[in-house]
Design an enzyme around this catalytic site. Sequence first.
Site, PDB file in Angstrom:
ATOM      1  CG  ASN D  66     -36.297  45.496  21.377  1.00 35.12           C
ATOM      2  OD1 ASN D  66     -36.373  44.277  21.213  1.00 35.12           O
ATOM      3  ND2 ASN D  66     -36.354  46.360  20.376  1.00 35.12           N
ATOM      4  CG  ASN D  96     -42.378  41.285  11.310  1.00 44.02           C
ATOM      5  OD1 ASN D  96     -41.658  40.482  11.910  1.00 44.02           O
ATOM      6  ND2 ASN D  96     -41.891  42.357  10.719  1.00 44.02           N
ATOM      7  CG  ASN D 124     -37.446  40.867  11.307  1.00 43.30           C
ATOM      8  OD1 ASN D 124     -36.381  41.343  10.921  1.00 43.30           O
ATOM      9  ND2 ASN D 124     -37.764  40.763  12.576  1.00 43.30           N
ATOM     10  CB  CYS D 127     -33.179  37.463  12.809  1.00 45.32           C
ATOM     11  SG  CYS D 127     -34.693  38.341  13.096  1.00 45.32           S
ATOM     12  CB  THR D 190     -33.786  48.190  16.304  1.00 49.63           C
ATOM     13  OG1 THR D 190     -33.554  46.795  16.143  1.00 49.63           O
ATOM     14  CG2 THR D 190     -35.194  48.393  16.820  1.00 49.63           C
ATOM     15  N   GLY D 241     -38.516  56.143  14.893  1.00 49.87           N
ATOM     16  CA  GLY D 241     -38.550  57.322  15.736  1.00 49.87           C
ATOM     17  C   GLY D 241     -39.682  58.285  15.469  1.00 49.87           C
ATOM     18  CB  THR D 263     -40.306  53.535  20.279  1.00 53.12           C
ATOM     19  OG1 THR D 263     -39.504  52.443  19.789  1.00 53.12           O
ATOM     20  CG2 THR D 263     -39.863  53.827  21.689  1.00 53.12           C
TER      21      THR D 263
HETATM   22  C1  LIG Z   1     -39.766  46.058  21.748  1.00 50.92           C
HETATM   23  C2  LIG Z   1     -39.607  45.991  20.260  1.00 50.92           C
HETATM   24  C3  LIG Z   1     -39.845  44.798  19.583  1.00 50.92           C
HETATM   25  C4  LIG Z   1     -39.694  44.716  18.203  1.00 50.92           C
HETATM   26  N1  LIG Z   1     -39.974  43.542  17.540  1.00 50.92           N
HETATM   27  C5  LIG Z   1     -39.898  43.491  16.186  1.00 50.92           C
HETATM   28  C6  LIG Z   1     -40.270  42.309  15.472  1.00 50.92           C
HETATM   29  O1  LIG Z   1     -40.711  41.322  16.045  1.00 50.92           O
HETATM   30  N2  LIG Z   1     -40.127  42.311  14.115  1.00 50.92           N
HETATM   31  C7  LIG Z   1     -39.673  43.405  13.433  1.00 50.92           C
HETATM   32  O2  LIG Z   1     -39.588  43.360  12.205  1.00 50.92           O
HETATM   33  N3  LIG Z   1     -39.350  44.531  14.079  1.00 50.92           N
HETATM   34  C8  LIG Z   1     -39.446  44.610  15.438  1.00 50.92           C
HETATM   35  N4  LIG Z   1     -39.122  45.782  16.096  1.00 50.92           N
HETATM   36  C9  LIG Z   1     -38.669  46.955  15.321  1.00 50.92           C
HETATM   37  C10 LIG Z   1     -39.810  47.951  15.085  1.00 50.92           C
HETATM   38  O3  LIG Z   1     -40.841  47.381  14.334  1.00 50.92           O
HETATM   39  C11 LIG Z   1     -39.297  49.204  14.370  1.00 50.92           C
HETATM   40  O4  LIG Z   1     -38.742  48.843  13.134  1.00 50.92           O
HETATM   41  C12 LIG Z   1     -38.247  49.945  15.174  1.00 50.92           C
HETATM   42  O5  LIG Z   1     -38.588  49.930  16.542  1.00 50.92           O
HETATM   43  C13 LIG Z   1     -38.051  51.399  14.740  1.00 50.92           C
HETATM   44  O6  LIG Z   1     -39.230  52.147  14.862  1.00 50.92           O
HETATM   45  P1  LIG Z   1     -39.590  53.075  16.137  1.00 50.92           P
HETATM   46  O7  LIG Z   1     -38.419  53.946  16.389  1.00 50.92           O
HETATM   47  O8  LIG Z   1     -40.843  53.799  15.750  1.00 50.92           O
HETATM   48  O9  LIG Z   1     -39.829  52.138  17.286  1.00 50.92           O
HETATM   49  C14 LIG Z   1     -39.282  45.861  17.481  1.00 50.92           C
HETATM   50  C15 LIG Z   1     -39.045  47.064  18.173  1.00 50.92           C
HETATM   51  C16 LIG Z   1     -39.197  47.146  19.537  1.00 50.92           C
HETATM   52  C17 LIG Z   1     -38.915  48.452  20.227  1.00 50.92           C
END
Ligand SMILES: Cc1cc2nc3c(=O)[nH]c(=O)nc-3n(C[C@H](O)[C@H](O)[C@H](O)COP(=O)(O)O)c2cc1C
Lengths: 271, 271, 300, 300
Positions: D66, D96, D124, D127, D190, D241, D263
């Site tokens: 993403n 966040n 966070n 970035c 991510t 994950g 996710t």
């Molecule tokens: C569509 C999307 C948007 C995300 N936006 C943020 C965000 O705004 N701030 C943040 O700290 N992490 C963000 N993340 C990261 C997630 O919070 C998480 O750390 C990451 O997806 C790994 O976990 P998962 O595999 O369970 O999705 C985002 C992830 C996805 C998929």
Amino acid sequence: MAKDIYMGEVSRNEEIRKDFFLMKVTLPSGFVEPMPGQFVMIRIAGLNDPFLSRPISIYSFSRGRSNCSMELLFRVVGKGTRILAGLIKGSLVEISGPLGEGHFAIPKAGNIVFIAGGIGIAPLSLFAENLCRKVCRSSDAMTFYLGAQSADGLIGLNRVHKYCGNIIVCTDDGSAGMKALVTKAFQKDLKKYDPMDTAIYACGPRPMIRALSGMLDAEYFCQVSLEERMACGVGACVGCAVAMKDDLGQKTYKRVCSDGPVFELKDIVWE
Amino acid sequence: MAKDIYMGEVSRNEEIRKDFFLMKVTLPSGFVEPMPGQFVMIRIAGLNDPFLSRPISIYSFSRGRSNCSMELLFRVVGKGTRILAGLIKGSLVEISGPLGEGHFAIPKAGNIVFIAGGIGIAPLSLFAENLCRKVCRSSDAMTFYLGAQSADGLIGLNRVHKYCGNIIVCTDDGSAGMKALVTKAFQKDLKKYDPMDTAIYACGPRPMIRALSGMLDAEYFCQVSLEERMACGVGACVGCAVAMKDDLGQKTYKRVCSDGPVFELKDIVWE
Amino acid sequence: MKVEIAGLKLKNPVMTASGTFGYGEEYSDYVDLNRLGGIVVKGLSLKPRPGNPPPRIMETSGGMLNAVGLQNVGVDVFIDEKLPFLRRYDVVVIANIYGESYKEYAQVAGKLSRAKGVHALEINVSCPNVKKGGLSFGSDPRAAAEVTRCVKAETHLPVIVKLTPNVTDIASIALSVENAGADAVSLINTITGMSIDLRARTPHLKNITGGLSGPAIKPVALRMVWQVAQKVSIPVIGIGGIMTAEDALEFMIAGAKAVQIGTASFINPCALVEIIDGIRHYLDENKIKNIKDIVGTLQT
Amino acid sequence: MKVEIAGLKLKNPVMTASGTFGYGEEYSDYVDLNRLGGIVVKGLSLKPRPGNPPPRIMETSGGMLNAVGLQNVGVDVFIDEKLPFLRRYDVVVIANIYGESYKEYAQVAGKLSRAKGVHALEINVSCPNVKKGGLSFGSDPRAAAEVTRCVKAETHLPVIVKLTPNVTDIASIALSVENAGADAVSLINTITGMSIDLRARTPHLKNITGGLSGPAIKPVALRMVWQVAQKVSIPVIGIGGIMTAEDALEFMIAGAKAVQIGTASFINPCALVEIIDGIRHYLDENKIKNIKDIVGTLQT
Ligand SMILES: Cc1cc2nc3c(=O)[nH]c(=O)nc-3n(C[C@H](O)[C@H](O)[C@H](O)COP(=O)(O)O)c2cc1C
Ligand SMILES: Cc1cc2nc3c(=O)[nH]c(=O)nc-3n(C[C@H](O)[C@H](O)[C@H](O)COP(=O)(O)OP(=O)(O)OC[C@H]3O[C@@H](n4cnc5c(N)ncnc54)[C@H](O)[C@@H]3O)c2cc1C
Ligand SMILES: Cc1cc2nc3c(=O)[nH]c(=O)nc-3n(C[C@H](O)[C@H](O)[C@H](O)COP(=O)(O)OP(=O)(O)OC[C@H]3O[C@@H](n4cnc5c(N)ncnc54)[C@H](O)[C@@H]3O)c2cc1C
Ligand SMILES: Cc1cc2nc3c(=O)[nH]c(=O)nc-3n(C[C@H](O)[C@H](O)[C@H](O)COP(=O)(O)O)c2cc1C
Ligand code: FES
Ligand code: FES
């Protein structure tokens, strides 16, 4: 909690035309009656490949005594749809929906025009059926423009014939109907349609929608169904963004899945 | 290139006992006749979930005019076997094999003893069949010890009955046969078996093999089939390592898939 | 389909990835070795290495973890017993080398350079270097450059440095080894991961952690190849999760002049040949005469 | 099932991951928000951010990329329009936050600390910080520590620092933010990846690269959680994950006191509740009274 993810059972899955499949799915009765333009997110139960669910419009819906059933009309374009195409009777699918806050709105106008490119017929023909059967609009008031690359891509015409008095068929190669882009065919008739008394509904590939936006000024009421890749389908991931004008005319990103998939044509920002 | 990956078609897949499946697969005639103890790597055609292929012993094999067919006997223990269990007639599987340089060796001895724990019966019963039908060994010379947790886990006995004159059945809970570990049952009879005139073949869970190694001294000829998680199945990844003695008695890692899966019990190093 | 990497003439851009194709023999029943762009053999060390105790592998979602621990016969046995087999084929042979110190790298490189039938060296710098506190040579630009210099000093063969993805800024490490004389870089090696047996509350791998490979890591590999290709002027070899010809072509479009195929061979022993045929087919269909014309053509 | 993280009392260890659960409303038809251990809302910045142009997402093997680009309504609109909805629930709300400079982080933190209904902040730091040449605050131990200090100075709320996996040594960054006063760390965000449209020879994402999430990255996340949990003494929140209760339990055994689910909710909107129920079931079956008793129990 009002909504759930439903286990559906494929009761039929037929290749009605090369690469076009009509799948019938039986669902528990808790599944809410969809509005035309709404869609479902579908995936094969228990499988992680493909990883994301796929958005597919609801093509037809009917409610039985102890369950309900839904038809999906889809075209094989890649891995996900190829795997869906391989499902046989009895396969289980996970379905969430109906999804989409933005759906087709019942027209006040006298003339109703549908413009569909290829598989875009799916949500529009459900809408035509509903207008005819539920809102009792006369089929004479409804005109359906259907375009495809060639005769092979013209699917779902039978159903449209039941509800629409006027049908204009176009193909890019002239193998059926007019040899023209569907938007060109519509443009020729455009002067027939009084902007104050016409409602237009379109669904098809992005270039088709874009062409429409070039020929219709803001006076016309025109709703279009958009497509974007989706992850959640419910508005949480903001992955399916599309650039739109907000109330102040400023560019903003809306979510196809929850703000749409049906939007007003005049609100789209072409980037 | 002598070897290939073969597309097999499931022609039957039956749950013969709770969690135990017998799957019959039709293969192209190019598939080479397996030696008892050899195995295949199997995966569902076109699918990446589960990611790795699964090793399964060849339970039976027969050659027809234009193709050949193979039976696999497997127990559902996790995701991969659960998905295999779900395959229906007509499903396609990708198969490579027969694999394994180390397979059961035809015995010179007069007494032939098989010791199987649960699903370990699979390669041993093919071996018993071959000894009887191809090498014309008398069924009287063959004794089969079969153990399981309970009566439910005793599968494949019918087939063994055809080829082995003596069958000793054990269960941990006494629900069938002797209430004993299969290795204990064997140990009781051990003095009957002259090390110079007995060949022992075993397949089963690691603790069973280990118990055997504790009771058999190096005089006995004993081959065992080992299991490890596998990736390639052909000896390239060294993922399926097992600690063995080399010619000099030094510890070295051998590959279950290609050096085995059948090894001499006395060569195993218990870590 | 011919490509040239640091003077090496490859029949096509498709090579095996080290550690996934043994010493060439293991897959020779499935794959005509003469058809390959190159064979990168299992990592070689000065002395034979027994490798890690089992279990060594575990499946993950879209990939696998391995902790083989560089089990190998050692450089001398390789030259005496494995190389003769490879010499029977008309194929480029690349020796992947590994050392626990700068000196060991240099020694292995020297021995291989004097052997007949080795056409290039690939330096694996992804192994933990005890002296540097558990991080690897490959995660420090200076150490990676030093390994490169030590190997270059011992060999006339083209030297490919294989980069680890377990770093903050892979492009800076690529630049650093380029400056130290590397003739090409290959990437990525595996990403360090872990898997747990919930019932036993132990890691699935005896070594605790292992290297993640397979399609799960493809997006990361593709990103790194693209980043590195924009920074360096030596050829880049793309590795990581390539399963199909389409995957391979994506790496080339991102900037890789050639690719290596690892885990895919485990899933399908004929993968390498299918990928070569698939690239051929793509070039024909798209009327592309020279495969070089697609390298680095990503439009951003 | 209760756990305490930096003074926050959670009903259970299962929270939403930022950016995957909107502002709570989006999934409220599927999930009873009162059942959640905590809700981490979408990343908030000082000013509203339009986010990146589409396409923003792409599927990969076992995961997705993403590049939403932190589209959000901005901290003021969040407080005025989104927070009232969340206040109707009896659930821990974690904001966040994201800034382009130390000062912005501090300002956002200050505003949220004065708002009613925010129980903790999650920083966070993943970035890109333009001033540091495209790398993020989170990939430099000093910058990460400085952000932490700036935020701590502006708030009385517990501060969780969310770590990026795109680094050589995540444990040293965790240590650095712990020393700077972080009350907990959460990981992983991510992994940067990329995906290419072969036909068009363009990246699938308009932003070129994106963040990889989903089960594909679980082995990497688990490894990092385990590494960090051994180094720091503040609580660790595991992310990456997690699809099932078993996955969540593995993270806890590796050392996480709580987990976040991202996710997985996309794949199954009821995943959060199923995971909570699954953990309950596991504890009952294994007669574990207190969930704390499994945290960090990995036997290596
Ligand atoms: C569509 C999307 C948007 C995300 N936006 C943020 C965000 O705004 N701030 C943040 O700290 N992490 C963000 N993340 C990261 C997630 O919070 C998480 O750390 C990451 O997806 C790994 O976990 P998962 O595999 O369970 O999705 C985002 C992830 C996805 C998929
Ligand atoms: C609200 C909505 C309703 C839809 N209704 C239908 C329908 O009734 N029948 C039907 O056949 N299709 C419909 N689609 C399109 C359908 O979702 C895509 O064709 C499908 O997701 C492609 O998946 P794939 O794995 O087969 O293709 P992929 O391998 O993912 O991609 C193949 C091609 O399809 C394009 N594509 C992928 N996902 C989408 C998407 N979500 N929208 C548009 N293009 C996409 C890709 O860019 C690529 O060009 C709808 C899409 C949306 C957003
Ligand atoms: C040469 C060989 C021949 C085999 N023959 C048969 C057979 O004929 N019938 C049969 O039912 N099984 C056989 N097995 C075991 C079979 O491969 C495993 O049961 C299967 O791979 C488990 O996959 P899963 O996804 O269902 O389980 P997973 O979810 O992967 O694991 C479930 C449990 O099985 C164990 N396991 C996983 N893989 C293996 C493996 N390769 N070997 C041993 N244990 C494993 C795991 O440690 C775990 O405890 C054989 C294994 C080998 C190596
Ligand atoms: C079982 C296994 C063993 C490996 N051994 C080596 C090795 O000895 N030297 C090396 O440089 N890379 C080694 N690798 C890494 C691969 O060469 C490759 O970089 C990595 O697997 C990513 O590619 P893939 O996803 O195509 O497998 C090994 C990988 C695997 C799976
Ligand atoms: S698909 Fe997630 S917001 Fe539309
Ligand atoms: S499974 Fe690869 S060497 Fe045995």
